[in-house]
Design an enzyme around this catalytic site. Structure first.
Site, PDB file in Angstrom:
ATOM      1  N   HIS A   1      -2.850  -0.250   7.079  1.00 31.06           N
ATOM      2  CA  HIS A   1      -2.293  -0.667   5.812  1.00 31.06           C
ATOM      3  C   HIS A   1      -1.228   0.430   5.363  1.00 31.06           C
ATOM      4  O   HIS A   1      -0.512  -0.333   4.588  1.00 31.06           O
ATOM      5  CB  HIS A   1      -3.275  -1.072   5.099  1.00 31.06           C
ATOM      6  CG  HIS A   1      -4.104   0.310   4.481  1.00 31.06           C
ATOM      7  ND1 HIS A   1      -5.277   0.735   5.367  1.00 31.06           N
ATOM      8  CD2 HIS A   1      -4.137   1.412   3.547  1.00 31.06           C
ATOM      9  CE1 HIS A   1      -5.798   2.123   5.069  1.00 31.06           C
ATOM     10  NE2 HIS A   1      -5.121   2.291   3.760  1.00 31.06           N
TER      11      HIS A   1
ATOM     12  N   HIS B   1       0.973  -1.100  -0.080  1.00 30.90           N
ATOM     13  CA  HIS B   1       0.024   0.046   0.105  1.00 30.90           C
ATOM     14  C   HIS B   1       0.919   1.160   0.064  1.00 30.90           C
ATOM     15  O   HIS B   1       1.253   1.974   0.970  1.00 30.90           O
ATOM     16  CB  HIS B   1      -0.871  -0.036   1.130  1.00 30.90           C
ATOM     17  CG  HIS B   1      -1.899  -0.943   1.238  1.00 30.90           C
ATOM     18  ND1 HIS B   1      -1.591  -2.181   1.592  1.00 30.90           N
ATOM     19  CD2 HIS B   1      -3.158  -0.987   0.895  1.00 30.90           C
ATOM     20  CE1 HIS B   1      -3.019  -2.984   1.533  1.00 30.90           C
ATOM     21  NE2 HIS B   1      -3.681  -2.132   1.083  1.00 30.90           N
TER      22      HIS B   1
ATOM     23  N   HIS C   1     -31.263 -12.055  22.316  1.00 31.53           N
ATOM     24  CA  HIS C   1     -30.208 -11.748  23.535  1.00 31.53           C
ATOM     25  C   HIS C   1     -29.913 -13.278  24.100  1.00 31.53           C
ATOM     26  O   HIS C   1     -29.048 -13.231  24.924  1.00 31.53           O
ATOM     27  CB  HIS C   1     -30.863 -11.085  24.649  1.00 31.53           C
ATOM     28  CG  HIS C   1     -31.230  -9.797  24.270  1.00 31.53           C
ATOM     29  ND1 HIS C   1     -31.694  -9.179  23.362  1.00 31.53           N
ATOM     30  CD2 HIS C   1     -30.839  -8.766  25.209  1.00 31.53           C
ATOM     31  CE1 HIS C   1     -32.069  -7.768  23.268  1.00 31.53           C
ATOM     32  NE2 HIS C   1     -31.356  -7.273  24.421  1.00 31.53           N
TER      33      HIS C   1
ATOM     34  N   GLU D   1     -20.366  -1.262  22.925  1.00 26.97           N
ATOM     35  CA  GLU D   1     -19.650  -2.408  23.351  1.00 26.97           C
ATOM     36  C   GLU D   1     -18.337  -2.422  22.526  1.00 26.97           C
ATOM     37  O   GLU D   1     -17.202  -3.052  22.995  1.00 26.97           O
ATOM     38  CB  GLU D   1     -20.606  -3.664  23.070  1.00 26.97           C
ATOM     39  CG  GLU D   1     -21.755  -3.579  23.665  1.00 26.97           C
ATOM     40  CD  GLU D   1     -22.991  -2.968  23.048  1.00 26.97           C
ATOM     41  OE1 GLU D   1     -22.938  -2.526  22.154  1.00 26.97           O
ATOM     42  OE2 GLU D   1     -23.947  -3.044  23.890  1.00 26.97           O
TER      43      GLU D   1
ATOM     44  N   HIS E   1     -25.637 -12.903  31.568  1.00 26.16           N
ATOM     45  CA  HIS E   1     -26.763 -13.409  30.875  1.00 26.16           C
ATOM     46  C   HIS E   1     -26.221 -14.439  29.814  1.00 26.16           C
ATOM     47  O   HIS E   1     -26.780 -14.129  28.731  1.00 26.16           O
ATOM     48  CB  HIS E   1     -27.578 -11.868  30.153  1.00 26.16           C
ATOM     49  CG  HIS E   1     -28.053 -11.299  31.499  1.00 26.16           C
ATOM     50  ND1 HIS E   1     -27.350 -10.648  32.201  1.00 26.16           N
ATOM     51  CD2 HIS E   1     -29.198 -10.838  31.417  1.00 26.16           C
ATOM     52  CE1 HIS E   1     -27.984 -10.027  33.151  1.00 26.16           C
ATOM     53  NE2 HIS E   1     -29.370 -10.001  32.600  1.00 26.16           N
TER      54      HIS E   1
ATOM     55  N   HIS F   1      -3.947   3.193  -4.034  1.00 25.09           N
ATOM     56  CA  HIS F   1      -4.120   2.531  -2.671  1.00 25.09           C
ATOM     57  C   HIS F   1      -3.293   1.410  -2.307  1.00 25.09           C
ATOM     58  O   HIS F   1      -2.463   1.477  -1.189  1.00 25.09           O
ATOM     59  CB  HIS F   1      -5.638   2.629  -2.393  1.00 25.09           C
ATOM     60  CG  HIS F   1      -6.039   1.897  -1.112  1.00 25.09           C
ATOM     61  ND1 HIS F   1      -6.041   2.754   0.155  1.00 25.09           N
ATOM     62  CD2 HIS F   1      -6.251   0.588  -0.815  1.00 25.09           C
ATOM     63  CE1 HIS F   1      -6.460   1.488   1.109  1.00 25.09           C
ATOM     64  NE2 HIS F   1      -6.436   0.321   0.453  1.00 25.09           N
TER      65      HIS F   1
ATOM     66  N   ASN G   1      -7.390  12.192   2.266  1.00 27.22           N
ATOM     67  CA  ASN G   1      -6.894  12.177   0.745  1.00 27.22           C
ATOM     68  C   ASN G   1      -8.488  11.820  -0.126  1.00 27.22           C
ATOM     69  O   ASN G   1      -8.274  12.003  -1.264  1.00 27.22           O
ATOM     70  CB  ASN G   1      -6.008  11.235   0.426  1.00 27.22           C
ATOM     71  CG  ASN G   1      -6.429   9.826   0.780  1.00 27.22           C
ATOM     72  OD1 ASN G   1      -7.461   9.325   0.664  1.00 27.22           O
ATOM     73  ND2 ASN G   1      -5.074   9.035   1.290  1.00 27.22           N
TER      74      ASN G   1
ATOM     75  N   ARG H   1     -23.589 -14.192  37.808  1.00 32.21           N
ATOM     76  CA  ARG H   1     -23.222 -12.558  37.750  1.00 32.21           C
ATOM     77  C   ARG H   1     -22.942 -12.021  38.999  1.00 32.21           C
ATOM     78  O   ARG H   1     -22.264 -11.104  39.261  1.00 32.21           O
ATOM     79  CB  ARG H   1     -24.354 -11.958  36.986  1.00 32.21           C
ATOM     80  CG  ARG H   1     -25.506 -12.062  37.571  1.00 32.21           C
ATOM     81  CD  ARG H   1     -26.387 -10.914  36.534  1.00 32.21           C
ATOM     82  NE  ARG H   1     -27.904 -11.455  36.959  1.00 32.21           N
ATOM     83  CZ  ARG H   1     -28.751 -10.483  36.925  1.00 32.21           C
ATOM     84  NH1 ARG H   1     -28.508  -9.106  36.476  1.00 32.21           N
ATOM     85  NH2 ARG H   1     -30.069 -10.546  37.214  1.00 32.21           N
TER      86      ARG H   1
END
Lengths: 695, 695
Positions: free
Chosen positions: B75, B35, B494, B430, B482, B272, B196, B366
């Site tokens: 890259h 690259h 879920h 998350e 959970h 690129h 760019n 938990r």
């Protein structure tokens, strides 16, 4: 609706708001759980939408040109369920409404809205994705409208309404999709932001203090503010109507509300995910002038308020059907095609478009994908093909393709597009690409079959959306290129060692690794005929040999015998880009006096669908022939089909493809040596047969 | 540096720019790949940064208070590698620099920067994540500074510089992190945007037409524009220096550049990801006044230009060490602690903080996590604990915890925080949470151990970042609550049926499902002592029984015998929230005259680390005892340890937890019946032993 009329209705609205809010409180209280607060806060938005603005037909829920509603904050599902009940959706009886959080397996009110049920457009719940789904639904309208509408015949011109909470504006997938919707100028899309400034942890300003309106404007959206979102049904209605008439941009309506309004928990995080308690619910009823000892009360005035909606909906359906009839008289061929699309049909000739044979030269299977699928994509308008900025790598463009773009856009490079274009540049937004594609697919079963493309590794970014497509059994085809370490120099960040383990375990999804062009034909055949679920076609960056004995029909059965052997001592399982390795090793073993048979195994789930007899015939493990799979992935799950694996259990390494294979022992000498040693070890210690061996 | 001096240097800059750009062209041309374009376009930014602004020490690369540099557009790694070479990093010889895209397995120049190598702060490549990593690095500085700096003793005050391309601004994870950085007012963070306007598919305006500066301002960032980013070293230097001095906000420097400047491909997507071709490279050299037949030329003036950097760096290191010495004299205890943190040490007493026993009452694991870990989190400052808006659900708060917040923030709800706070509200983000945590961990080995928390399902959103943590062997602990269908009403969106398959396959990561409080103690012990990799502690929403025979030491070995049986006819494998089911079934089987032993199996990877002898002793499959695992997940991979599984192979169902278990056959009657039937089937058809059975 005229503002004056709306304000005259305000007393009526007051009663409906109270009734609705108490219903939500009761529905949560009965099982002492659920998410009451958001639904209660959004009540006025719901009235504006379902009573005054949204165009739909409760008794013909699948009416093609209906407005689409997406509840991105899916945990507030009672909001939607309750309006479905009030507006007359037949399946949503009061009894069913009460099934929320019950132990009834046939309940229509799961904890998040699910597409299977009447009046639900998409399954939502994992936050943010609903926004992207809505973008896909709005795209579908623009696309189909551009393709099929004619002057005076707007056969597709519906609006998409997306309800979101504070959280949806924090999730990356929504932010990606918002940027695209602005870019595409989807003026038929409206986001209604339930701005209650509360999430689970507390006030939103603990985690988000940005200027959301300015951000949305910067992304190319119109913004409308509603100050009194709890009661101002008239103001919200006007905003929604203004949004529907927007000519240039999607609209973001920032509605200030109060979570859990009327309860003691109002305005606090406590209102988000727990019932209010029996006493508080009673107090709400007293304050609202209701009988504190009665529950689930829907008075006659409230019933009356919504009564004419089904009939208005049916009138709308009849009007649309008449329009399509006149359209068919004027444009018979176009209308026939349109109606076929509405029925979700594919032209029966699609298989004929796939080449029956391929040039006998080494070809990357990503290129084979182009040979196989691009003729289909070119001819059959159902396919809308996109890429997350890897068009030059994924080989999914066909001659004459038109980009899906707003017609006014003049990009600095490349040709202009149009809304009827079927190639979508999603930018570097893999998650939004897959999630928007779910929206395209959900618009109407089979009308649009979205195809996405990127490197296989980046389907980990897209995974939550691929999963939602699988959960909803939406036909989306994902072309995942650069699978395996053979992709080379980009290194371990791009080498998908363990990603297949996820997709092979994901229900309803086909993960297929074809080994050459012929198998790639099989993979795409499987993907196109899989009308009730998504497929990942997983291909190589590097050129692979065309093998003589591969068969597309074999791919459709998941696995098949590529090379049988009398009195075989070992079965070699070859997969995808490394399939030829298995054949080479078998030949080399033969030279050393070891009889090896070879099985090509592109897809576990297709294989699992076969009869036990076929499975035994392919694997022959019941005859005591040990099987060794050769695949540079984490081997998890191959233990079902093989006794040992030449596999990769670390991350990859940045090396040119061939060198990467060698680095991990995927060259003829190493592979053969490992198999020979394994067979020797087995002979020495029979107990090893009880243990899966990583060679 | 004074502007006048900088402009006098412009001739010198011109030569360095040309030399650098030709080096990049040559490095790609030698193996005809890579690259080049981005690196070439960013040359002037690199000079400003490495020559004038960044504070670092090439001969002491791990100098603690160094500025951190993150190449989010990984890259373009040659950009970084080449400046590492020019500024005197010893490992990065010219010979090594030339290893880019070579087949040398020991190369220091992989296709994306990797943390193992000198001068690289984080591994980047999957776009967008570098931005979040940089936010984590900047947080680490703010946090450690607030904790340890004293007036006159700024022992931690470094700056974080993050280079990004157009793509990073499209990826959701970056957008999430940008929002947080603005919220936290991380004025020690600067993004340098290589604007760019080109990505793989072509011009950015094909996919992104938003007002990026306005968007960044809306997110709470200062914005500086640089018009001539290809040559204006002086202007860029001033912008960077201004950014370092920012008192209130992070800074976004929007630098207009031209990709592949000087080549024929300049300004186009072609620049690129492909070498320019030999002839074009020669033409570049001619145009720049270089010998077209010479490659990898670095003239004396250029060497001279960078010569004093290592010595300046060493002076900076000495200065800092002297500062810390004076600090130690003034604040001996604090300095001792600081130095221990710098060495990445944990107080040796951490194990003693874990309760030795637990109340004998049903407890959700938990909650057990809180019992086990919160005493550690409270005492040991290394732990920075966060949640993606699920604080009330994940039980990770301790009495007296202080939130990580800018001290000026007065949230509407909850107390004010401070930069030395160690509890982080990430909002519903998350992916950014996990990726920022990687940055926290990468700041310095072991100085900060980030802990994240959310529902297990949402670790699919975070998966790309969890993966990068595993790839980099960063100690991040993820508390995923959970898990399993037992989480109930939230339903299939879920219920993480197949997510464990991903994490069990992911190299370097421990995925642990403890079965009660005692096992949870084992899980956290494993997580804390795993200094070279991440752990997911996977816990239940619902209460589970405290079992009598569970042992934390057993968890550390991955699996262990919970209940042995003479002449056993079957081994039942129990896992996590469903561990008690295995014990119940064994008892029930006993009543029916079937002798069953029980194995608890919380973690595959820990088990794989054990000796073969131990493994056989635990599983006893080599004795011909069939093993049945009970876990409501996709069974993929259990085939290694079991002959059959009571498992779930569809998506889940929205039902209360107990009803969900029953719906899928996870109740005592069904489970026992399935095991009995399986044993009977085995007796009838021995061949079934060759096939993994889903019961």
């Amino acid at each position: 609706m005229a503002p004056s009329l709306l304000s005259r209705l305000s007393q009526e609205h007051d009663l409906v708001l109270k009734t609705f809010r108490l219903l939500i409180a009761d529905l949560c209280q009965q099982f002492n759980g659920g998410h009451p607060g958001g639904a209660i806060g959004m009540a006025a938005i719901g009235i504006a939408l379902w009573r005054y603005v949204m165009r739909y037909a409760p008794h013909t829920p699948s009416y093609f040109n209906r407005d689409r509603f997406v509840l991105s904050n899916g945990h507030t599902c009672l909001f939607q369920y309750t309006f479905l009940h009030l507006t007359g959706y037949r399946a949503m009886t009061l009894d069913q409404l009460k099934s929320y959080h019950s132990a009834r397996p046939d309940a229509l009110c799961p904890g998040h809205p699910e597409i299977e049920h009447e009046g639900i457009e998409v399954t939502t719940g994992p936050l943010g994705q609903g926004v992207a789904n809505a973008v896909g639904l709005a795209m579908a309208t623009k696309h189909l409208g551009a393709e099929y509408n004619r002057p005076g015949y707007e056969v597709v011109n519906n609006h998409t309404w997306c309800m979101i909470g504070d959280a949806c504006l924090q999730e990356g997938v929504a932010l990606e999709a918002i940027s695209l919707a602005g870019h595409w100028k989807l003026n038929n899309l409206t986001i209604m932001y339930d701005n209650n400034q509360i999430t689970c942890d507390g006030s939103v300003d603990m985690t988000n203090t940005e200027d959301v309106n300015a951000k949305m404007r910067a992304c190319g959206w119109d913004v409308i503010d509603i100050e009194d979102g709890c009661f101002d049904v008239a103001g919200i209605t006007q905003a929604l109507e203004k949004a529907r008439k927007s000519t240039e941009k999607p609209t973001f309506i920032n509605v200030r509300t109060i979570i859990g309004l009327g309860s003691k928990a109002a305005g606090s995080a406590v209102a988000h995910g727990a019932a209010f308690g029996a006493e508080d619910v009673k107090n709400m009823k007293r304050a609202y002038g209701f009988d504190p000892d009665q529950s689930f009360v829907i008075g006659d005035e409230v019933r009356e308020f919504f009564r004419d909606i089904p009939e208005r909906g049916e009138a709308r359906v009849r009007e649309w059907e008449a329009l399509v009839d006149r359209y068919a008289a004027q444009y018979p061929e176009l209308a026939a095609e349109f109606r076929s699309r509405v029925r979700g049909e594919l032209p029966s000739n699609w298989r004929d478009l796939i080449p029956t044979s391929f040039p006998d030269k080494s070809t990357a299977t990503r290129a084979s994908s182009g040979l196989v699928f691009n003729p289909i994509a070119k001819e059959i308008k159902s396919f809308v093909v996109g890429t997350a900025d890897l068009a030059p790598s994924v080989n999914m463009t066909w001659p004459g393709k038109v980009d899906f773009q707003h017609p006014s856009l003049k990009p600095t490079s490349g040709p202009r597009g149009a809304y009827n274009g079927r190639f979508v540049h999603y930018g570097v937004r893999e998650h939004a690409m897959a999630s928007i594609s779910n929206g395209l697919a959900a618009f109407n079963h089979g009308t649009i079959i979205p195809v996405t493309s990127s490197f296989f590794m980046f389907y980990l970014y897209a995974a939550p959306a691929v999963r939602m497509g699988a959960l909803q059994r939406l036909q989306c085809i994902h072309h995942a290129t650069h699978d395996s370490i053979g992709m080379g120099e980009d290194g371990p960040t791009h080498q998908p060692i363990e990603i297949a383990a996820l997709y092979r375990a994901m229900p309803n999804l086909l993960y297929i690794r074809p080994g050459d062009s012929e198998e790639t034909a099989g993979a795409w055949t499987a993907a196109v005929q899989e009308r009730e679920g998504p497929t990942i076609v997983s291909t190589s960056r590097h050129a692979v040999l065309q093998l003589k004995t591969t068969r597309r029909e074999g791919v459709l059965r998941g696995a098949y015998v590529l090379q049988e052997a009398e009195d075989a001592q070992v079965t070699l399982i070859g997969v995808g880009a490394e399939l030829s390795f298995a054949l080479d090793v078998a030949r080399e073993l033969g030279g050393r006096g070891v009889r090896a048979r070879v099985v090509s195994f592109p897809c576990w789930r297709l294989f699992e669908r076969q009869e036990r007899g076929y499975k035994r015939e392919v694997l022959r493990r019941h005859e005591g022939i040990p099987a060794v799979v050769i695949e540079p992935y984490a081997p998890n799950g191959w233990e079902r089909y093989a006794d040992a694996a030449v596999c990769v259990t670390t991350f990859g390494h940045s090396l040119p493809g061939k060198a990467a294979y060698e680095f991990f022992g995927f060259d003829l000498d190493s592979l053969t040596g490992k198999v020979v040693k394994y067979l020797g070890d087995l002979e020495e210690d029979g107990l090893l047969r009880h243990e899966f061996m990583q060679l």
